[in-house]
Design an enzyme around this catalytic site. Structure first.
Site, mmCIF file in Angstrom:
data_model
loop_
_atom_site.group_PDB
_atom_site.id
_atom_site.type_symbol
_atom_site.label_atom_id
_atom_site.label_comp_id
_atom_site.label_asym_id
_atom_site.label_seq_id
_atom_site.Cartn_x
_atom_site.Cartn_y
_atom_site.Cartn_z
ATOM 1 N N CYS A 58 -10.783 -10.364 -20.101
ATOM 2 C CA CYS A 58 -9.841 -9.598 -19.282
ATOM 3 C C CYS A 58 -10.437 -8.269 -18.828
ATOM 4 O O CYS A 58 -10.944 -7.482 -19.623
ATOM 5 C CB CYS A 58 -8.530 -9.440 -20.056
ATOM 6 S SG CYS A 58 -7.827 -7.814 -20.149
ATOM 7 N N CYS A 61 -8.980 -5.025 -20.105
ATOM 8 C CA CYS A 61 -9.374 -4.806 -21.502
ATOM 9 C C CYS A 61 -10.749 -4.162 -21.564
ATOM 10 O O CYS A 61 -10.991 -3.262 -22.357
ATOM 11 C CB CYS A 61 -9.413 -6.131 -22.266
ATOM 12 S SG CYS A 61 -7.870 -7.051 -22.217
#
Ligand code: NAG
Ligand code: NAG
Ligand code: NAG
Length: 449
Positions: A58, A61
């Site tokens: 991600c 992230c």
């Protein structure tokens, strides 16, 4: 007997030490990487642990990771240290299921093992400020002039600061807990008259609220008497047949005065409307008196904002907000603001799709704006209004998105479609200003699937 005792002790302590040493965590301010075998142990080891539930693929992230690494040593060094940890929730699905992780990254702060969602900013310095707030005492007791100024200084500019003078901390603890995520609470115990001058109050009890980010403060002098449990004044009317339950009820409704003040003071008197503040407004049930101006930073706008503040302090059942077309054009244009519209323009907005124009008070002229604002409010209260609906799907989409994270996916879709339509129609492209605004908002609040 002694032998038995001693051997039992050896057995016991060896069990104890193995169970402890099997989960040793570094507390040097690095980000702990947790997994299914040590997650629970980490929760029970640390009073405060901030956990990033991430997925390796991600993008958000990945952008968050260096911020966490920067914040972690600062958080570890606080008076109430906060340990920073991350767990690959994509891999450790049992943990993900237990904490209902449905997006990445999801951030939670565990206080004594109890999770609270963290939706605050993700830049290292702001993150530290917000997390400090979570672990601070509910009500700080300040016992000197310098303790007061230090507290206000340390609180930063992200939250309003309430300081009770002539209060006992027990009197505001319940409300402080209730609004913990939105404000700092304190009571001052010993202070000089200088403080009364500085914070501009002349009697006690007084609850002062400061909005350091907006350079604003206001004072609430009560009514505290009824709230303090007396059966005097307005409450006396029903006192002849009051039962214990009713008494509790009336006490609670008196406490509402204080709660209303706190709730209404979570915003400054006159609030600039932007993506951040709009999000906060979602939790407020009051209608919004919205003043749309050319440019918030102009001198004449500042004059008007002062007038709006005065009106706001006398009309606390309404939120007073303002927006500059220059600052947020898309939003301003949702309220029938065109090139030829005379600004400043005032409307009352329900925070959703509907808003009201006040007949004869649509726009303000330069002269005596104070009286014009008063007439606008009178007209609104008399119901001399025309109901309208917000125009422009993008703003409504944005507002709806504030209801839930999931809708962000829909927004992304809507925006994509809109941009497609724009391209097809060969209309003017999005201006650079709005695009930047959207992006900076994006990076601090959005989630990725
Ligand atoms: C979890 O992490 C610890 C410490 O890094 C490691 O010793 C352990 O083997 C890991 N357990 C699993 C199930 O991955
Ligand atoms: C003030 O608050 C403290 C802590 O909550 C409490 O112990 C004390 O009894 C309170 N004092 C008064 C006068 O209410
Ligand atoms: C009610 O207030 C009056 C003054 O406002 C005071 O004289 C009286 O003692 C109060 N009564 C009670 C029950 O507190």
């Amino acid at each position: 007997m002694r032998l038995l005792e001693a051997s039992l002790w050896v057995v016991f302590s060896s069990i104890l030490s193995t169970s402890i040493s099997s989960h040793q965590f570094a507390t040097d301010g690095t980000v702990l990487e947790l997994n299914e075998s040590n997650f629970d142990a980490a929760l029970s080891t640390f009073d405060y642990i901030f956990v990033d539930f991430y997925a390796p693929w991600c993008g958000h992230c990945k952008r968050l990771a260096p911020e966490l690494e920067k914040a972690a040593p600062v958080l570890a060094g606080l008076m109430n240290p906060i340990v920073t940890a991350k767990v690959n929730a994509d891999k450790y699905t049992r943990i993900a299921a237990k904490y209902e992780i449905d997006g990445f990254p999801t951030l939670k702060i565990f206080m004594h093992g109890v999770p609270t969602d963290y939706y605050g900013p993700r830049k290292a310095d702001l993150l530290v400020r917000f997390l400090r707030k979570f672990v601070a005492p509910d009500v700080a007791v300040l016992s000197s002039d310098s303790a007061i100024s230090d507290f206000i200084e340390a609180a930063g500019t992200n939250f309003p600061v309430f300081v009770g003078f002539g209060f006992n901390e027990s009197e505001i603890t319940d409300l402080a807990i209730k609004y913990k995520k939105k404000a700092w609470f304190s009571v001052a115990k010993d202070f000089s008259e200088d403080v009364m001058v500085l914070y501009d109050f002349d009697k006690m009890p007084a609850l002062v609220v400061l909005h350091p980010g907006y350079n604003e403060q206001s004072i609430f002098y009560g009514p505290f008497e009824e709230w303090r449990g007396g059966d005097n004044g307005t409450l006396a009317v029903s006192s002849s047949f009051i039962t214990v339950e009713e008494r509790l009820g009336t006490r609670m409704s008196s406490e509402k005065f204080l709660e209303d003040f706190i709730k209404q003071s979570l915003f400054p008197l006159s609030l600039p409307i932007n993506q951040e503040t709009l999000k906060l407004l979602k939790d407020d049930k009051r209608k919004i008196v919205l003043t749309i101006m050319e440019d918030e930073t102009e001198d004449r706008s500042k004059q008007l904002i002062k007038i709006l503040k005065a009106a706001a302090s006398a009309n606390r059942d309404l939120v007073f907000g303002y927006v500059g077309v220059k600052q947020w054009q898309d939003f301003a244009e949702s309220f029938e603001v065109y090139k030829k519209t005379e600004l400043p323009k005032m409307i009352v907005w329900d925070g959703n799709e509907d808003y009201f124009s006040v007949v004869g008070s649509e726009s303000l002229t330069d002269e005596d704006q104070g009286s014009q604002v008063t007439r606008f409010l009178e007209g609104y209260r008399e119901g001399s209004v025309i109901q309208k609906q917000i125009s422009g799907p993008s703003v409504m989409g944005y507002i709806n998105s504030l209801i839930g994270i999931r809708t962000i996916y829909i927004i992304v879709f809507v925006v994509a479609v809109l941009m497609l339509i724009r391209t097809i129609n060969k209309e003017e492209p999005l201006t650079v200003g709005t695009r930047n605004q959207a992006e900076s908002n994006d990076s601090s609040t959005d989630k990725e699937d």
